[in-house]
Scaffold this motif. Structure first.
Motif, short mmCIF file in Angstrom:
data_model
loop_
_atom_site.label_atom_id
_atom_site.label_comp_id
_atom_site.label_asym_id
_atom_site.label_seq_id
_atom_site.Cartn_x
_atom_site.Cartn_y
_atom_site.Cartn_z
N GLN A 1 0.84 -1.20 0.00
CA GLN A 1 0.00 0.00 0.00
C GLN A 1 0.88 1.25 0.00
O GLN A 1 0.60 2.21 -0.71
N ALA A 2 1.95 1.22 0.79
CA ALA A 2 2.88 2.36 0.81
C ALA A 2 3.53 2.56 -0.56
O ALA A 2 3.70 3.70 -1.02
N VAL A 3 3.89 1.47 -1.22
CA VAL A 3 4.50 1.57 -2.55
C VAL A 3 3.50 2.11 -3.56
O VAL A 3 3.82 3.01 -4.35
N VAL A 4 2.28 1.59 -3.55
CA VAL A 4 1.24 2.07 -4.47
C VAL A 4 0.97 3.55 -4.24
O VAL A 4 0.90 4.34 -5.19
N ASP A 5 0.81 3.95 -2.97
CA ASP A 5 0.59 5.37 -2.64
C ASP A 5 1.72 6.22 -3.18
O ASP A 5 1.49 7.28 -3.79
N ASN B 1 0.15 5.41 -14.98
CA ASN B 1 -1.30 5.26 -15.01
C ASN B 1 -1.74 3.86 -14.57
O ASN B 1 -2.90 3.66 -14.26
N ARG B 2 -0.79 2.94 -14.54
CA ARG B 2 -1.14 1.54 -14.30
C ARG B 2 0.00 0.86 -13.54
O ARG B 2 1.17 1.04 -13.88
N ILE B 3 -0.37 0.10 -12.52
CA ILE B 3 0.60 -0.73 -11.80
C ILE B 3 0.20 -2.17 -12.04
O ILE B 3 -0.97 -2.54 -11.88
N GLU B 4 1.18 -2.98 -12.44
CA GLU B 4 0.93 -4.38 -12.74
C GLU B 4 1.69 -5.27 -11.77
O GLU B 4 2.73 -4.89 -11.23
N ALA B 5 1.16 -6.48 -11.59
CA ALA B 5 1.85 -7.52 -10.83
C ALA B 5 1.55 -8.85 -11.51
O ALA B 5 0.42 -9.12 -11.92
N PHE C 1 -6.38 -4.39 -6.72
CA PHE C 1 -5.93 -4.88 -8.02
C PHE C 1 -6.98 -5.84 -8.58
O PHE C 1 -7.64 -6.56 -7.83
N LYS C 2 -7.10 -5.84 -9.89
CA LYS C 2 -8.03 -6.74 -10.56
C LYS C 2 -7.24 -7.74 -11.40
O LYS C 2 -6.26 -7.38 -12.03
N LYS D 1 -4.83 4.13 -12.21
CA LYS D 1 -4.79 5.33 -11.37
C LYS D 1 -6.19 5.79 -10.97
O LYS D 1 -6.43 6.12 -9.82
N HIS D 2 -7.13 5.80 -11.90
CA HIS D 2 -8.48 6.28 -11.55
C HIS D 2 -9.16 5.34 -10.54
O HIS D 2 -9.93 5.80 -9.70
N GLU D 3 -8.85 4.05 -10.58
CA GLU D 3 -9.40 3.12 -9.57
C GLU D 3 -8.80 3.42 -8.20
O GLU D 3 -9.52 3.41 -7.18
N TYR D 4 -7.52 3.69 -8.18
CA TYR D 4 -6.83 4.04 -6.93
C TYR D 4 -7.44 5.31 -6.33
O TYR D 4 -7.72 5.37 -5.13
N LEU D 5 -7.65 6.34 -7.17
CA LEU D 5 -8.17 7.60 -6.68
C LEU D 5 -9.60 7.45 -6.15
O LEU D 5 -9.98 8.14 -5.20
#
Length: 185
Positions: A115-119, A130-134, A152-153, A178-182
């Motif tokens: 969560q800290a990394v994503v933030d 705009n996008r973070i993948e795993a 994440f989906k 990004k818009h999902e995160y926001l």
């Protein structure tokens, strides 16, 4: 030499992994439970840990990756690592990964660290990412749960996407836009 910025959560400090961490990194990656779903064989020497730390530092300087050591906030004990395994600036994508010592599993620490990394990524690189993948190897239910908790989906399974340990592996692709995160804030 520029180092990764320090991030803090309620229970963790995320900071630079240094050569003094080599023994802890060796213990992490010498554990078959940790490397079961990982794209490398279990470490057999302390030198392998030192080389990994050095390589990650070089890649950080080249702005190809951004990795942190995960530490207990009070004791400073090394618990694992996390961060951006690579950036894809043309696509505005960061690909994340993480690993924890088995004794740290099941306490929500991976979720807290990620969560800290994503933030950090969606704040610091708000115009570049705009996008973070795993990518998660099939069967790694724990990692799937962590990513889902963070919003994440799963986009599907990439069949025989990667090759390591003398075999092909199917990987699930997870992403957070990004818009999902926001919208989560």
């Amino acid at each position: 030499m520029k180092t990764p910025p320090e991030l803090a959560t309620s229970r963790l400090i995320l900071n630079e992994c240094v050569l003094a961490d080599a023994q802890a990194v060796f213990s992490l990656f010498a554990n078959d439970k940790v490397t079961q779903f990982y794209d490398l064989a279990a470490f057999e020497t302390l030198e392998a840990a030192r080389e990994l730390i050095k390589q990650d530092a070089v890649k950080h300087q080249q702005q190809l990756m951004l990795r942190w050591a995960i530490r207990d906030k009070i004791t400073q004990q090394f618990l694992g690592g996390c961060g951006v395994n690579h950036f894809e600036p043309q696509r505005h994508v960061a690909v994340i990964g993480y690993e924890l010592m088995p004794q740290a599993w099941g306490h929500g620490l991976a979720t807290e660290a990620l969560q800290a990394v994503v933030d950090y990524l969606f704040t610091k690189y708000r115009h570049a990412i705009n996008r973070i993948e795993a990518f998660v190897m099939q069967g790694n239910i724990g990692s799937e749960k962590v990513l889902k908790k963070l919003g994440f989906k799963c986009e599907g399974v990439l069949r025989q996407h990667s090759y390591w340990k003398n075999q092909y592996h199917d990987l699930s692709l997870f992403s957070l836009l990004k818009h999902e995160y926001l919208q989560q804030e």
